[in-house]
Design an enzyme around this catalytic site. Structure first.
Site, short mmCIF file in Angstrom:
data_model
loop_
_atom_site.label_atom_id
_atom_site.label_comp_id
_atom_site.label_asym_id
_atom_site.label_seq_id
_atom_site.Cartn_x
_atom_site.Cartn_y
_atom_site.Cartn_z
N THR A 98 2.05 3.12 -2.49
CA THR A 98 1.59 4.15 -3.43
C THR A 98 0.43 4.94 -2.81
OG1 THR A 98 2.10 2.53 -5.17
CG2 THR A 98 0.85 4.49 -5.83
N TRP A 99 -0.48 4.23 -2.20
CA TRP A 99 -1.65 4.85 -1.57
C TRP A 99 -1.22 5.78 -0.43
CZ3 TRP A 99 -5.88 1.40 1.19
CH2 TRP A 99 -7.05 2.17 1.37
N HIS B 7 11.76 0.87 1.82
CA HIS B 7 11.30 -0.49 2.11
C HIS B 7 12.27 -1.20 3.07
CE1 HIS B 7 8.03 -0.36 -0.66
NE2 HIS B 7 8.74 -0.41 -1.76
N GLY C 155 0.81 -1.22 0.00
CA GLY C 155 0.00 0.00 0.00
C GLY C 155 0.84 1.27 0.00
P1 A3P Z 1 -2.88 -5.20 -5.86
O1 A3P Z 1 -1.73 -5.73 -6.67
O2 A3P Z 1 -3.43 -6.20 -4.91
O3 A3P Z 1 -3.95 -4.58 -6.69
P2 A3P Z 1 2.57 -0.75 -3.35
O4 A3P Z 1 2.03 0.61 -3.60
O5 A3P Z 1 3.14 -0.93 -1.97
O6 A3P Z 1 3.48 -1.18 -4.42
O7 A3P Z 1 1.32 -1.73 -3.34
C1 A3P Z 1 0.61 -1.94 -4.53
C2 A3P Z 1 -0.78 -2.43 -4.20
O8 A3P Z 1 -1.58 -1.33 -3.72
C3 A3P Z 1 -1.47 -2.97 -5.43
O9 A3P Z 1 -2.32 -4.00 -4.95
C4 A3P Z 1 -2.23 -1.75 -5.92
O10 A3P Z 1 -3.31 -2.03 -6.77
C5 A3P Z 1 -2.70 -1.14 -4.60
N1 A3P Z 1 -3.00 0.30 -4.68
C6 A3P Z 1 -2.37 1.23 -5.43
N2 A3P Z 1 -2.93 2.43 -5.25
C7 A3P Z 1 -3.95 2.27 -4.37
C8 A3P Z 1 -4.92 3.15 -3.79
N3 A3P Z 1 -4.95 4.43 -4.11
N4 A3P Z 1 -5.80 2.63 -2.92
C9 A3P Z 1 -5.77 1.32 -2.59
N5 A3P Z 1 -4.88 0.42 -3.11
C10 A3P Z 1 -3.98 0.89 -3.98
#
Ligand code: A3P
Length: 308
Positions: A52-53, A112, A50
């Site tokens: 990116t979120w 990370h 999560g």
């Molecule tokens: P999924 O592959 O299960 O869809 P990170 O950002 O740590 O790389 O994690 C990526 C995961 O967060 C992906 O999960 C992605 O789709 C999800 N993600 C990206 N943006 C998001 C948002 N704004 N809200 C919720 N989940 C999000």
């Protein structure tokens, strides 16, 4: 030891955690030369949990007086035209190309790295650390999809069952996953004012509540007027998966990746669902992984936090 990784040929164990070998000089330089300031806010996570979120949310919370979340396009909010990863630098990537002085300008940064590998200046400064954790079966599925897209062409394809075994054995970028989570959990118990732990699942379930809690923790609480105007709600909408994944920059934009290749921004947005693992793991796989998780997280209540 070194062994083939998920994306490249060389995953190397360093201080108990696995890393892409090419990142190790940058990590060493960070450990030695990162100057942490009291106003630094460090977002930490195991990959695909999560990040990116949280980058989008923390950027929005800390910059809300400059860029309102509503009518974002009109007031030039960088999140409308840049991928969240361009708004918040990742320290080990920055250090890979700025080894002499691995100190990017922004005070909001991410890494990370496991807690025990963080630069000492980060542990000793008054900075705030926000750690986001996600349920491991969903992390595995998300990591596998990500690795398949980025995997070096000179390696044979990575099957899901190979990825599963590697993940369970702790052999994954920044893994073992469970040790990563537990180090931050234990540090949070020791230093609750410094380290905030949040789960992806709880953030999904109660986004506004968690955004407000985060804002208080990092020293940017919402004022009464902001509460009345629904600023936290606006931030949650702007940073939602639906909103971010449909922005042009995230649909067709690209960025350079640490190994020099160019990747599409859309790679950071896949499904964003809780429980997608049900489409990939057999009953036996689920049982094996849940057993490890229960053992490793015993007595912490962490697993409950991740299950809806
Ligand atoms: P999924 O592959 O299960 O869809 P990170 O950002 O740590 O790389 O994690 C990526 C995961 O967060 C992906 O999960 C992605 O789709 C999800 N993600 C990206 N943006 C998001 C948002 N704004 N809200 C919720 N989940 C999000």
């Amino acid at each position: 030891p070194t062994q083939p990784g998920w994306v490249s040929r060389s995953l190397k164990q360093y201080q108990g955690f696995w890393h892409e070998e090419g990142f190790i000089p940058g990590i060493l330089s960070l450990q030695e030369k990162f100057r942490c300031k009291p106003d630094h806010i460090v977002l930490t996570s195991y990959p695909k949990s999560g990040t990116t979120w949280l980058k989008a949310l923390l950027f929005s919370i800390t910059n809300r007086s400059r860029y309102r979340a509503t009518d974002a396009a009109a007031n030039g909010n960088p999140l409308e035209r840049c991928n969240p990863h361009s708004c918040v630098p990742r320290l080990e990537v920055y250090a890979a190309s700025n080894g002499d002085d691995p100190n990017p300008d922004p005070v909001l940064v991410n890494t990370h790295l496991a807690y025990s590998l963080l630069p000492k200046s980060m542990i000793h400064s008054e900075c705030k650390i926000v750690y986001v954790a996600r349920e491991p079966k969903d992390v595995l599925v998300s990591s596998w999809h990500f690795a398949v897209k980025l995997r070096s062409k000179d390696l044979p394809p990575l099957t899901f069952s190979e990825a599963f075994d590697m993940f369970c054995n702790g052999v994954s970028d920044f893994g073992p996953y469970w040790d990563h989570v537990m180090e931050y959990w234990n540090a949070h118990l020791k230093f609750p004012h410094k380290i905030f732990i949040l789960s992806y699942e709880d953030l999904m379930r109660r986004p506004v509540y968690n955004v407000k809690k985060l804002a208080v923790f990092i020293g940017h609480p919402f004022t009464d007027v902001e509460e009345e105007c629904g600023v936290a709600e606006d931030i949650v909408s702007l940073c939602s998966f639906e909103k971010l994944s449909n922005l042009e920059v995230n649909k067709i934009g690209t960025r350079s990746w640490a190994n020099g290749s160019v990747i599409k921004n859309e790679i950071f947005f896949r499904k964003a669902q809780i429980g997608d693992w049900k489409n990939y793991l057999t009953d036996e796989m689920r049982a094996r992984m849940d057993k490890i998780t229960r053992e490793k997280f015993k007595g912490t209540g962490l697993f409950d936090l991740m299950v809806l």
